[in-house]
Enzyme design. Structure first.
Site, PDB file in Angstrom:
ATOM      1  CE  LYS A 169      -1.663   2.998   2.261  1.00 50.71           C
ATOM      2  NZ  LYS A 169      -1.749   4.473   1.992  1.00 50.71           N
ATOM      3  CD  GLU A 242      12.310   4.709   9.345  1.00 53.77           C
ATOM      4  OE1 GLU A 242      12.095   5.541  10.367  1.00 53.77           O
ATOM      5  OE2 GLU A 242      12.215   5.066   8.248  1.00 53.77           O
ATOM      6  CB  CYS A 276      13.087   9.207   8.569  1.00 54.26           C
ATOM      7  SG  CYS A 276      14.125   7.759   7.507  1.00 54.26           S
ATOM      8  CD  GLU A 374      10.213  12.839  11.781  1.00 55.22           C
ATOM      9  OE1 GLU A 374      10.929  12.277  10.911  1.00 55.22           O
ATOM     10  OE2 GLU A 374       9.036  12.370  11.922  1.00 55.22           O
TER      11      GLU A 374
END
Length: 523
Positions: A169, A242, A276, A374
């Protein structure tokens, strides 16, 4: 709650973030379609596993050749859908996948074949054992938009070579790149039911999680990862998560300012900071702080921002305006709390709604959002620190633990500090490129996730380990079977003395006491 019919009727639009052009619209898969895809994958997986490892490796070799032949076309497709410069698509996506295929072609046989298990216990010396690695079955993969080719491809290749079927997906923002991946895999010989795509937004991912897959690999936000972990726990579904990072860069007092500042600029602004592994926090020894911050600002101002299709572009657009607003809010919060803007700090509306100027901030503090949340955008916050200990303390003062870097001319000093940092990867005198090292595991600690992708450990995630034990004396009763008694207790005490006593005299006496066990009558 939306019905299956409503979900299926919805469409997602792939949009070029640089121009706003709608590249294509695709229908979202409903829950029934997701379940059907998983059912087809399960039916096809057994034959794929029975094909054998060597033939699956041959398919990967064919895939690698086809990707190499279309490398420029694939890179261009990535740029159209994500916005990053074409050269970045080549280096950080296509090259990574070509090398991941190389690693599996060269190493899958040695890593997945049966492995003998030596038996050190004297009781078990008449046995032989092996570790057998078997595919899970159907692996579900939910992948992000920022690296829409390299992330799902590296995970898919490992799953496929291990004998699994895969249902992917992709992000609803980048479905066309996933279609490119599917086309290459199918052309290389992967059966269509063994690798399938289900396109859609969150409901499609939720449907995949609820479906009877055997493992899920997810890359995305911490919030979504926690919901997935909770749902997976209900059925003990194994997962690899992750979940991003807030990667620190530590610049020590003996670092090369020119080299380290260039690394910081690239590490913060590659893919417009939407990685990331981006450098999202920079801690610099106070003796170098001003010169380092100045060098970063000067180099940042030289970056050319624009459409990634332009070969002169260094930094492309962000993926969508919602992400731009997050970056903007972090920068404004920092400014309100006293941070100085040395470069950038504004949108670039003349280029489009998704463009934000690469930004360098000085005089930031650990309490600012820019140093704790983040950001996932083109911002480099720089903070002074007093010494190595403070730099390590600040680096570890985060809920994240994906990666970090240490910059020093002293290799041993860098290694000592690297060992103290809580992260899945710590690089000394480099940033981000660890993702492109196919032999190295990728993943983090703390809120950055669980499990690993890439390399040997990533391949281990794609198999179940079974221990096979074969007795070499099948016609002999085992001495530890029933028929206990006082003499047997003494014999076993002697056997333990023979193996584990510190003195040789005790060991010898233990051996004599244990010898009678071979004449023991059993049931």
């Amino acid at each position: 709650m939306a019905t299956d019919l409503q979900i299926a009727a919805r469409k997602v639009a792939s949009v070029n973030p640089a121009t706003g052009e709608v590249l294509r619209e695709l229908e979202c898969a409903g829950e029934g379609e997701v379940e059907a895809a998983v059912a087809r994958a399960r039916a096809a997986q057994a034959a794929w596993a029975e094909l054998g490892l060597r033939r699956r490796i041959a398919v990967l070799r064919e895939f690698q050749g086809k990707l190499y032949a279309k490398k420029s076309e694939v890179a261009t497709a990535i740029t159209r859908e994500v916005g990053k410069p074409v050269v970045e698509a080549l280096v950080t996506e296509v090259l990574v996948v070509l090398d991941a295929a190389r690693f599996l072609i060269d190493n899958a046989w040695g890593l997945l074949r049966d492995e003998p298990v030596p038996h050190g216990n004297l009781v078990t010396k008449l046995k032989s054992g092996w570790l057998v690695r078997e595919p899970h079955g159907v692996i579900g993969i939910i992948s992000p938009w920022n690296y829409p080719f390299s992330i799902p491809a590296t995970e898919t290749l490992a799953a496929l070579v291990a004998g699994n079927a895969v249902v992917l997906k992709p992000s609803e923002l980048t479905p066309l790149v996933a279609l490119e991946l599917a086309s290459l895999l199918h052309a290389a010989g992967v059966p269509e039911d063994v690798f399938q795509l289900v396109v859609g937004e969150g409901p499609a991912g939720a449907a995949l999680l609820r479906s009877p897959i055997d493992k899920l690999v997810f890359t995305g936000s911490v919030a979504t990862g926690k919901r997935i972990a909770a749902a997976a726990a209900e059925r003990l579904l194994p997962v690899v998560l992750e979940l991003g990072g807030k990667d620190p860069m530590l610049v020590l007092d003996d670092a090369d300012v020119d080299v380290a500042s260039s690394a910081a600029v690239w590490g913060a602004f590659v893919n417009a900071g939407q990685a990331c592994l981006s450098v999202e926090r920079c801690y610099v020894h106070r003796s170098l702080y001003e010169s380092f911050a100045k060098a970063c600002a000067e180099k940042t101002k030289q970056l050319r921002v624009g459409n990634g299709m332009d070969s002169h572009t260094d930094v492309g657009p962000m993926i969508q305006e919602r992400q731009v607003r997050i970056v903007e809010s972090h920068v404004e919060d920092a400014k309100a709390r006293g941070a100085r803007v040395l470069a950038g700090g504004t949108r670039l509306p003349q280029l489009g709604i998704n463009f934000y100027a690469p930004t360098v901030l000085a005089d930031v503090t650990q309490e600012m959002r820019i140093m704790r949340e983040e950001t996932f955008g083109p911002v480099l916050p720089v903070m002074a620190c007093a010494d190595d200990d403070e730099a390590v303390r600040l680096a570890n003062d985060s809920e994240y633990g994906l990666a970090a870097s240490v910059w020093t001319r002293d290799r041993m000093r860098g290694e000592r500090l690297a060992r103290r940092i809580h992260a899945g990867t710590v690089m000394v005198n480099d940033v981000i490129s660890c993702f492109g090292i196919s032999e190295a595991p990728h993943g983090g600690v703390k809120a950055s996730g669980v499990g690993r992708t890439h390399g040997r450990f990533g391949l281990d995630e794609m198999v179940r380990v079974k221990y096979l034990d074969m007795d070499r004396m099948p016609g002999m009763k085992k001495v530890w079977w029933h028929g206990y008694g006082e003499s047997f207790r003494r014999q076993m005490e002697g056997f333990l003395d023979m193996q584990f006593a510190r003195g040789w005299g005790t060991r010898l006496r233990g051996a004599l006491r244990a010898a009678g066990v071979v004449r023991r009558k059993q049931l």
